[in-house]
Design an enzyme around this catalytic site. Structure first.
Site, PDB file in Angstrom:
ATOM      1  N   GLY A  20      15.170  17.968  17.271  1.00 18.13           N
ATOM      2  CA  GLY A  20      14.065  17.325  17.544  1.00 18.13           C
ATOM      3  C   GLY A  20      13.896  15.492  16.939  1.00 18.13           C
ATOM      4  CB  SER A  21      16.417  12.402  17.410  1.00 18.33           C
ATOM      5  OG  SER A  21      16.379  13.234  19.402  1.00 18.33           O
ATOM      6  CG  MET A  95      15.736  23.713  24.723  1.00 17.80           C
ATOM      7  SD  MET A  95      16.041  22.614  26.255  1.00 17.80           S
ATOM      8  CE  MET A  95      17.275  23.102  27.560  1.00 17.80           C
ATOM      9  CG  LEU A  98       4.953  25.990  28.548  1.00 18.15           C
ATOM     10  CD1 LEU A  98       3.842  24.123  27.946  1.00 18.15           C
ATOM     11  CD2 LEU A  98       4.549  26.499  27.487  1.00 18.15           C
ATOM     12  CG  HIS A 114      14.096  14.983  32.746  1.00 19.11           C
ATOM     13  ND1 HIS A 114      14.465  16.157  32.785  1.00 19.11           N
ATOM     14  CD2 HIS A 114      14.860  14.782  33.262  1.00 19.11           C
ATOM     15  CE1 HIS A 114      15.197  16.394  33.456  1.00 19.11           C
ATOM     16  NE2 HIS A 114      15.866  15.327  34.062  1.00 19.11           N
ATOM     17  CG  ASP A 150      12.260  18.471  34.632  1.00 19.18           C
ATOM     18  OD1 ASP A 150      11.508  18.620  33.712  1.00 19.18           O
ATOM     19  OD2 ASP A 150      13.528  19.127  34.695  1.00 19.18           O
TER      20      ASP A 150
HETATM   21  C1  GRF Z   1      16.048  14.667  24.669  1.00 19.56           C
HETATM   22  O1  GRF Z   1      17.411  14.668  25.522  1.00 19.56           O
HETATM   23  C2  GRF Z   1      14.791  15.098  25.709  1.00 19.56           C
HETATM   24  O2  GRF Z   1      14.263  14.553  27.007  1.00 19.56           O
HETATM   25  C3  GRF Z   1      15.411  16.783  26.663  1.00 19.56           C
HETATM   26  O3  GRF Z   1      15.839  16.923  25.659  1.00 19.56           O
HETATM   27  C4  GRF Z   1      16.527  16.433  24.500  1.00 19.56           C
HETATM   28  C5  GRF Z   1      16.050  16.576  23.489  1.00 19.56           C
HETATM   29  O4  GRF Z   1      16.949  16.244  22.623  1.00 19.56           O
HETATM   30  N1  GRF Z   1      14.085  16.731  27.268  1.00 19.56           N
HETATM   31  P1  GRF Z   1      15.611  16.097  21.092  1.00 19.56           P
HETATM   32  O5  GRF Z   1      15.777  17.448  20.549  1.00 19.56           O
HETATM   33  O6  GRF Z   1      14.444  15.162  20.858  1.00 19.56           O
HETATM   34  O7  GRF Z   1      16.571  15.260  20.023  1.00 19.56           O
END
Ligand code: GRF
Length: 194
Positions: A20-21, A95, A98, A114, A150
């Site tokens: 969730g960063s 992950m 949809l 992505h 994607d």
């Molecule tokens: C990120 O690298 C994003 O591009 C990909 O999954 C990762 C998620 O990271 N789809 P976070 O959970 O937001 O830290």
């Protein structure tokens, strides 16, 4: 058609599965006075997702759905989004794929981030592929979600240099830092085009 009137922010939901960063950076962005979005709802398919700590910290309504029965789950999510008048969905490390039907119902208002320079390296393990191929550059992409993985229209990309001794870990860290800057920028650009 989404219309923004006056200072009204676009009601947004963020979908996560893990750390969730990006959610954290989007929440901070949404709190800025001139931000075009308000994050009203967070959805996770994983009740152990670390990112849920961010929605808790900022007191954003959050629900977890198991996705065991995908179609039923998606219908339930659509009802939840409708009830809260959500107009934009930002996928941030979500992950699950949809369905076409879900994407169609949200009509071009789902964004994703992505960790590669699309159309290169769709799907998983992008950083390992970049390193295995000795690429000189990698980066991240924000795009509109369509029914091919994607593959939707690209809104913005950011390139980074891949060093000779780069590891998956160091590349991931470098790109994530850029993701946190790119996603808000891309949202601004996308919303101003509506
Ligand atoms: C990120 O690298 C994003 O591009 C990909 O999954 C990762 C998620 O990271 N789809 P976070 O959970 O937001 O830290």
């Amino acid at each position: 058609m989404v219309k923004l009137t006056g200072n009204k922010k676009l009601s947004t939901a963020v979908f996560i599965s893990g750390t969730g960063s990006n959610l954290n950076s989007l929440i901070k962005f949404s709190k800025l006075r001139n931000s075009p979005i308000e994050i009203k709802f967070v959805i996770s398919n994983n009740k152990y997702a670390k990112g849920l700590n961010f929605s808790k910290r900022y007191k954003i309504e959050t629900k977890t759905f198991s996705f065991k029965k995908k179609i039923n789950t998606e219908n339930l999510i659509l009802k939840n989004l409708e009830k809260r008048k959500i107009r934009l969905i930002c996928l941030a490390g979500f992950m699950k794929i949809l369905s076409k039907n879900f994407i169609k119902k949200f009509n071009g208002k789902i964004l994703n981030i992505h960790p590669s320079l699309l159309p290169k390296y769709k799907g998983l393990n992008t950083h390992a592929k970049v390193i295995a191929n000795n690429d000189k550059f990698s980066g991240c992409t924000v795009h509109i979600v369509n029914s091919n993985l994607d593959s939707g229209k690209i809104i913005l990309q950011k390139k980074v240099i891949v060093k000779k001794n780069e590891s998956v870990h160091s590349l991931k860290k470098k790109i994530l830092k850029q993701e946190h800057i790119l996603y808000p920028k891309a949202i601004k650009k996308f919303i101003s085009s509506l």
